[in-house]
Design a protein around this motif. Structure first.
Motif, PDB file in Angstrom:
ATOM      1  N   GLU A  68       0.843  -1.210   0.000  1.00 36.68           N
ATOM      2  CA  GLU A  68       0.000   0.000   0.000  1.00 36.68           C
ATOM      3  C   GLU A  68       0.874   1.255   0.000  1.00 36.68           C
ATOM      4  O   GLU A  68       0.620   2.206  -0.757  1.00 36.68           O
ATOM      5  CB  GLU A  68      -0.955  -0.007   1.205  1.00 36.68           C
ATOM      6  N   LYS A  72       1.096   3.849  -3.115  1.00 42.33           N
ATOM      7  CA  LYS A  72       0.713   5.232  -2.790  1.00 42.33           C
ATOM      8  C   LYS A  72       1.788   6.190  -3.313  1.00 42.33           C
ATOM      9  O   LYS A  72       1.485   7.221  -3.921  1.00 42.33           O
ATOM     10  CB  LYS A  72       0.551   5.357  -1.262  1.00 42.33           C
ATOM     11  N   LYS A  73       3.017   5.805  -3.071  1.00 48.39           N
ATOM     12  CA  LYS A  73       4.160   6.619  -3.518  1.00 48.39           C
ATOM     13  C   LYS A  73       4.268   6.645  -5.047  1.00 48.39           C
ATOM     14  O   LYS A  73       4.644   7.654  -5.643  1.00 48.39           O
ATOM     15  CB  LYS A  73       5.431   6.010  -2.915  1.00 48.39           C
ATOM     16  N   ASN A  76      -0.265   7.161  -6.277  1.00 48.89           N
ATOM     17  CA  ASN A  76      -1.225   7.803  -5.372  1.00 48.89           C
ATOM     18  C   ASN A  76      -2.689   7.409  -5.614  1.00 48.89           C
ATOM     19  O   ASN A  76      -3.556   8.267  -5.838  1.00 48.89           O
ATOM     20  CB  ASN A  76      -1.079   9.337  -5.462  1.00 48.89           C
ATOM     21  N   THR A  78      -6.531   6.203  -4.719  1.00 51.87           N
ATOM     22  CA  THR A  78      -7.455   6.717  -3.714  1.00 51.87           C
ATOM     23  C   THR A  78      -7.639   5.725  -2.564  1.00 51.87           C
ATOM     24  O   THR A  78      -7.761   6.115  -1.403  1.00 51.87           O
ATOM     25  CB  THR A  78      -8.823   7.009  -4.366  1.00 51.87           C
ATOM     26  N   PRO A 105      -5.321  -1.467  -6.567  1.00 49.13           N
ATOM     27  CA  PRO A 105      -5.418  -0.023  -6.296  1.00 49.13           C
ATOM     28  C   PRO A 105      -6.612   0.555  -7.048  1.00 49.13           C
ATOM     29  O   PRO A 105      -6.887   0.156  -8.178  1.00 49.13           O
ATOM     30  CB  PRO A 105      -4.099   0.539  -6.870  1.00 49.13           C
TER      31      PRO A 105
ATOM     32  N   SER B  48      -7.706   2.427   6.415  1.00 47.95           N
ATOM     33  CA  SER B  48      -6.996   1.528   5.497  1.00 47.95           C
ATOM     34  C   SER B  48      -6.277   0.426   6.261  1.00 47.95           C
ATOM     35  O   SER B  48      -5.893   0.597   7.421  1.00 47.95           O
ATOM     36  CB  SER B  48      -5.997   2.297   4.633  1.00 47.95           C
TER      37      SER B  48
END
Lengths: 151, 151
Positions: A68, A72-73, A76, A78, A105, B48
């Protein structure tokens, strides 16, 4: 790995290996309907989650965090969808289910990567197991991008 | 719990509480398209999985084992689907996602319970978030049957 998983879309494998741990293999899924979709597969043959050992669970929870944060990095997203289904293994008369997780994702916006536009046509709803292949060259760059951001 | 989850089908709650642990609440889901469908919801607000604490994960893994064994004893499903999606929380402009898992028993056969026939019209494929309510009386008996078999 002898079956064709409905999310993974190819027979005999879960995709391209990103990395592995003592107990798990982390693959980039062949179908990229949702950019960055991965599969986390247990290395040993095991047919249900209730048979997982505590050290396998423990390592899985580290992978959840790692993936995760890495995604995210990278793009990005949601939010992230996780599922352990194994449904397609039961379409044959002698099922041979293998514990594996789908890491998907989800995006409330378009993302551009290597000149391709990725949308999430199902945002807010369950992920659909529909194939969306991307060119090999882009898959290679996607692997590299995710690996670069791995902790 | 302020949103309407697509699997849970009712706004403001995840269903009828079967039992709770230090960190989790285990509900019988209002929609019983797949007999014995439950929701496992984290007690605290957390958006999350990567924010879960190790003791929360640890307790969750015990619940997985407990619920799979309990349902196996109750209706002998063929397999179990687990998912943590939280998609529907993002349909509104200020999302307030809450970590919760969908526990969905899947069946390759019909099951009769209290005079009703339960089928799994999607066996071998992803579970569909379609509402299937059953009479209150049957829900109560279903709760009792599952509770009876809990360890």
């Amino acid at each position: 790995m002898s079956f064709k998983c409905e999310y993974c879309q190819i027979p005999g494998a879960y995709g391209n290996l990103i990395y592995d741990t003592d107990y798990w293999l982390i693959y980039l899924a062949p179908s990229q309907r949702y950019l960055g979709t991965c599969v986390v597969a247990l290395k040993r043959q095991c047919s249900s989650l209730n048979e997982l050992q505590s050290e396998e669970w423990s390592e899985f929870t580290e992978i959840v965090q790692n993936m995760e944060i890495t995604l995210k990095k990278t793009f990005n997203p949601t939010l992230f969808n996780w599922s352990c289904f194994m449904n397609s293994a039961y379409r044959v008369s002698s099922p041979n289910p293998e514990v594996h997780w789908h890491f998907i994702p989800r995006y409330n916006k378009k993302v551009e990567f290597e000149g391709l536009i990725f949308e999430d046509p199902d945002f807010g709803y369950i992920p659909q197991p529909l194939e969306h292949k991307i060119p090999d060259e882009v898959m290679k760059k996607l692997m590299a991008e995710i690996k670069k951001n791995l902790r």
